[in-house]
Design an enzyme around this catalytic site. Structure first.
Site, short mmCIF file in Angstrom:
data_model
loop_
_atom_site.label_atom_id
_atom_site.label_comp_id
_atom_site.label_asym_id
_atom_site.label_seq_id
_atom_site.Cartn_x
_atom_site.Cartn_y
_atom_site.Cartn_z
N GLU A 71 -30.11 14.80 3.83
CA GLU A 71 -30.01 15.57 2.49
C GLU A 71 -28.41 15.82 2.62
O GLU A 71 -28.17 15.61 1.51
CB GLU A 71 -30.33 17.49 2.71
CG GLU A 71 -32.17 17.16 3.09
CD GLU A 71 -32.71 17.32 3.97
OE1 GLU A 71 -33.93 16.67 3.95
OE2 GLU A 71 -31.99 16.71 5.12
N HIS A 140 -41.17 25.73 3.39
CA HIS A 140 -41.69 24.50 2.37
C HIS A 140 -42.05 25.34 1.16
O HIS A 140 -42.32 24.58 0.11
CB HIS A 140 -42.69 23.88 3.05
CG HIS A 140 -42.22 22.84 4.21
ND1 HIS A 140 -41.93 23.16 5.45
CD2 HIS A 140 -41.76 21.14 4.00
CE1 HIS A 140 -41.58 22.13 6.30
NE2 HIS A 140 -41.33 20.97 5.34
#
Length: 337
Positions: A71, A140
């Site tokens: 990321e 998540h």
């Protein structure tokens, strides 16, 4: 006017903007959906939710760029590309992963315009998934958009329906500053009437979803749908409820909220984020500071509890605000006469 799911509306917005402007690129993990496999191949689904399906086949590997699972590299590359004049759309698959790449956003992209004396910003969009409801566990499923809203220089968008998602994303791609575009995973399948042509919804312009005279509900993202459900149920009890969807939380349309509060005098703020330093807290504070003379009752907040999102489906169902909890909050502030 055709019906589109939010998933289709977001895909269509990216497709239209990539056709219009060759400087728009898409970068992220699995955004190519199997690196150009046939569209009907299971690996060509277009990410874990299928939102980018088919874009690789139209625009190719130079503009739809699959990355390793890194990321920090995705956001760093997007910020650098934006400095050269490109308009990258960088996908942060789950917003929960922002901790891996936040320096590139809050310490770099968000500050470019300020550091360079207004000569250059970072015209980039970070698309990311938020929210509970799919049993994805505590790493998540979080609604951490208040953290993004805290950072000067970042704009933060929370669409609640397919129509808004398309218009807000097109506007975000054309914006000259970094935009965090938060997509609730439980809304991807919701359908709405969405024009085929391109259109823009200005950032910082709230939507009055429902008019009402007794109570104002300010709801964010997926909570808008639940707030409308609660408002419609309470109409049978004679309670007239207005529902305001800010659509963006940075910038925040304070005027539309205060106008409704002035009419109703009673407010419920619904936010899926945890309560400490949430948008519910910020909006409630703003109403008390700037609209205190209009209030006939204390401002009520409906949020998730101050705990990680449970992995258990049974516990997760109790975690996020529900229409029943929103209804109870509306009735409690309505009781102040």
């Amino acid at each position: 006017m055709p019906q589109m799911t939010m998933r289709e509306a977001i895909n269509h917005a990216m497709r239209l903007e990539m056709r219009r402007d060759p400087e728009v690129i898409l970068i992220g993990e699995d955004v190519a959906g199997g690196r150009g496999c046939p569209v009907d191949d299971v690996e060509a689904a277009g990410g874990v939710m299928g939102v980018t399906a088919g874009l690789f086949n139209e625009f190719g590997e130079a503009r739809v760029i699959d990355t390793p699972i890194t990321e920090s590299a995705i956001m760093g590359a997007a910020a650098g590309a934006a400095l050269t004049g490109m308009r990258p759309i960088a996908e942060l698959m789950f917003a929960d992963f922002f901790g891996v790449c936040f320096d590139q956003l809050y310490n770099q992209a968000a500050k470019f315009r300020y550091m360079f004396g207004g000569q250059q910003g970072a015209a980039m969009v970070v698309r990311t998934m938020i929210g509970a409801g799919m049993g994805s566990g505590p790493q998540h499923s979080q609604a951490i958009y208040p953290i993004f809203a805290h950072i000067p220089g970042l704009k933060v968008v929370l669409p609640s329906c397919a129509y808004d998602a398309k218009g807000l994303l097109i506007q975000s791609i054309r914006d000259n500053d970094p935009v965090i575009f938060c997509e609730h995973k439980m809304l991807y399948g919701d359908k709405d009437e969405v024009p085929e042509e391109s259109y823009q919804i200005p950032l910082g312009q709230a939507r009055v979803v429902r008019e009402g005279s007794d109570v104002t509900v300010v709801a964010l993202g997926r909570m808008v749908k639940l707030a409308v459900e609660a408002a419609e149920a309470l109409e049978e009890k004679g309670i007239s409820t207005a529902v305001i969807d800010p659509r963006t939380i940075s910038p925040l349309d304070v005027d539309t909220i205060l106008d409704s509060v002035e009419e109703t005098g009673r407010v419920v703020v619904v936010d899926e984020a945890t309560p400490m330093c949430s948008m519910a807290s910020e909006i409630a504070s703003m109403i008390v500071s700037d609209g205190f003379s209009s209030l006939r009752a204390p401002v009520k907040k409906v949020t998730a509890p101050h705990t990680p999102v449970p992995a258990s489906p049974v516990l997760e169902a109790e975690y996020a605000p529900t229409a029943a909890r929103i209804s109870a909050a509306i009735e409690s502030v309505y009781a102040y006469r």
